[in-house]
Design an enzyme around this catalytic site. Structure first.
Site, PDB file in Angstrom:
ATOM      1  N   HIS A 155    -100.516  80.859 -11.714  1.00 24.49           N
ATOM      2  CA  HIS A 155    -101.656  80.687 -12.632  1.00 24.49           C
ATOM      3  C   HIS A 155    -101.259  79.733 -13.778  1.00 24.49           C
ATOM      4  CE1 HIS A 155    -104.123  83.674 -10.768  1.00 24.49           C
ATOM      5  NE2 HIS A 155    -103.590  84.737 -11.315  1.00 24.49           N
ATOM      6  N   MET A 157    -111.814  94.004  -5.203  1.00 28.73           N
ATOM      7  CA  MET A 157    -112.732  93.276  -4.329  1.00 28.73           C
ATOM      8  C   MET A 157    -114.127  93.744  -4.736  1.00 28.73           C
ATOM      9  SD  MET A 157    -110.744  91.538  -2.177  1.00 28.73           S
ATOM     10  CE  MET A 157    -111.780  91.159  -0.794  1.00 28.73           C
TER      11      MET A 157
HETATM   12  P1  A3P Z   1    -115.654  89.044  -7.862  1.00 30.16           P
HETATM   13  O1  A3P Z   1    -115.094  89.848  -8.999  1.00 30.16           O
HETATM   14  O2  A3P Z   1    -116.706  88.060  -8.316  1.00 30.16           O
HETATM   15  O3  A3P Z   1    -116.140  89.901  -6.737  1.00 30.16           O
HETATM   16  P2  A3P Z   1    -108.571  86.544  -7.728  1.00 30.16           P
HETATM   17  O4  A3P Z   1    -107.986  86.910  -6.403  1.00 30.16           O
HETATM   18  O5  A3P Z   1    -108.305  85.138  -8.150  1.00 30.16           O
HETATM   19  O6  A3P Z   1    -108.221  87.555  -8.764  1.00 30.16           O
HETATM   20  O7  A3P Z   1    -110.156  86.564  -7.556  1.00 30.16           O
HETATM   21  C1  A3P Z   1    -110.844  87.774  -7.329  1.00 30.16           C
HETATM   22  C2  A3P Z   1    -112.265  87.419  -6.954  1.00 30.16           C
HETATM   23  O8  A3P Z   1    -112.283  86.872  -5.626  1.00 30.16           O
HETATM   24  C3  A3P Z   1    -113.176  88.643  -6.938  1.00 30.16           C
HETATM   25  O9  A3P Z   1    -114.474  88.151  -7.270  1.00 30.16           O
HETATM   26  C4  A3P Z   1    -113.069  89.043  -5.470  1.00 30.16           C
HETATM   27  O10 A3P Z   1    -114.113  89.889  -5.037  1.00 30.16           O
HETATM   28  C5  A3P Z   1    -113.126  87.671  -4.817  1.00 30.16           C
HETATM   29  N1  A3P Z   1    -112.634  87.677  -3.432  1.00 30.16           N
HETATM   30  C6  A3P Z   1    -111.467  88.174  -2.976  1.00 30.16           C
HETATM   31  N2  A3P Z   1    -111.405  88.064  -1.637  1.00 30.16           N
HETATM   32  C7  A3P Z   1    -112.563  87.476  -1.243  1.00 30.16           C
HETATM   33  C8  A3P Z   1    -113.108  87.106   0.035  1.00 30.16           C
HETATM   34  N3  A3P Z   1    -112.454  87.348   1.159  1.00 30.16           N
HETATM   35  N4  A3P Z   1    -114.327  86.517   0.051  1.00 30.16           N
HETATM   36  C9  A3P Z   1    -115.006  86.290  -1.086  1.00 30.16           C
HETATM   37  N5  A3P Z   1    -114.553  86.634  -2.324  1.00 30.16           N
HETATM   38  C10 A3P Z   1    -113.343  87.223  -2.396  1.00 30.16           C
END
Ligand code: A3P
Length: 288
Positions: A102, A250
């Site tokens: 990050h 998620m």
């Molecule tokens: P939301 O909170 O909008 O649902 P990171 O991994 O960078 O922390 O990001 C998390 C975000 O990515 C969350 O968004 C999560 O639900 C989403 N995310 C994780 N896996 C995903 C997938 N397979 N398809 C779509 N979105 C996904």
């Protein structure tokens, strides 16, 4: 657990102390990249976990089930976080090291620019990043507490949240892309055109995908599959760290969820800051 509320300030940015120490942050700045490495770069909540899973699947296409044997953070670890050395040791047999960060570009460019490391930058509509990050602060007990969504909204726009300003992050990486082996993609493209986007990514990575490989990747990286798999959905994180009673990591996996959260005034303010910060960029994003 004793570092749950510790905040590490490093190079003008704040980091959650249960994941990073001054030592691990310094080590990340000095990380020795190899030409064969793949480095995933994101601002938090931009689809990091999703892309960790996709990269893992692309490089393990003969055996996609193997991506369920370890959590994503172990298979594609953050270079700035604790336990990196253990994860790197476990990776020794792999031809390609899949890594995540990050960090802002200014912290890594000196070590990256003379390598052929493939850098994959995933960007997401910052309005959706803000909303996802807000919910993450409620879930993760190591993140600072905010009085309200309004309060968080202000801090995000001012770049005062952990990992700094979304605007500085993306502008920093875009400004050095010519010096790197760099591939930019967006959460929105992955959502709306997953086949083409993953194929383009595989081409950049030099990995050939047969149609059946692509079908497997689409299945194993789908929101429905990942959100039901304990090694991918973060439900194994103990309740002292993630309060699973208030929400899910998620969460929704949707685009434009910001429309359910922003008031018209907040949207106007956000657009104003976005224009001021991003107006000079020539790159066109799906959300702009
Ligand atoms: P939301 O909170 O909008 O649902 P990171 O991994 O960078 O922390 O990001 C998390 C975000 O990515 C969350 O968004 C999560 O639900 C989403 N995310 C994780 N896996 C995903 C997938 N397979 N398809 C779509 N979105 C996904």
């Amino acid at each position: 657990m004793d570092r749950l509320k510790v905040v590490e300030v490093f190079e003008g940015l704040s980091f959650p102390g249960n994941l990073q120490t001054q030592e691990t942050l310094h080590a990340a700045v000095n990380f020795q990249f190899q030409d064969t490495d793949v480095l995933l770069v994101t601002f938090p909540k931009s689809g990091t976990t999703w892309m960790q899973q996709i990269l893992s699947l692309i490089f393990n296409k003969e055996n996609p089930q193997s991506t369920q044997s370890l959590p994503t953070w172990h298979r594609v670890p953050w270079i700035e976080q604790m336990h990196l050395l253990k994860y790197l040791t476990d990776m020794k047999a792999s031809k390609v090291r899949l890594l995540t960060t990050h960090f802002h570009a200014r912290l890594l460019i000196h070590n990256l620019k003379n390598t052929k490391t493939r850098v994959v930058y995933v960007a997401r509509n910052p309005k959706d990043v803000l909303v996802s990050y807000y919910h993450f602060h409620n879930l993760a007990k190591f993140m600072p507490e905010f009085d309200s969504f309004e309060d968080f909204f202000d801090q995000f726009l001012e770049g005062k949240v952990h990992y700094g300003s979304w605007f500085d992050h993306i502008k920093g990486w875009l400004s050095v892309q010519q010096e790197l082996n760099f591939f930019l993609l967006t959460y929105e493209e992955l959502s709306q055109e997953p086949c083409q986007t993953i194929q383009n990514l595989a081409n950049f990575l030099g990995e050939h995908l047969e149609p059946k490989d692509l079908q497997n990747i689409l299945h194993y990286c789908s929101f429905s599959f990942m959100s039901q798999n304990d090694l991918l959905n973060y439900t194994l994180v103990p309740p002292e760290i993630f309060d699973h009673s208030v929400g899910k990591f998620m969460r929704k996996g949707e685009i434009e969820d910001w429309k359910e959260h922003f008031s018209p005034e907040q949207n106007t303010r956000f657009n104003h800051v976005y224009q001021r910060e991003m107006g000079d960029l020539t790159v066109k994003f799906p959300w702009s």
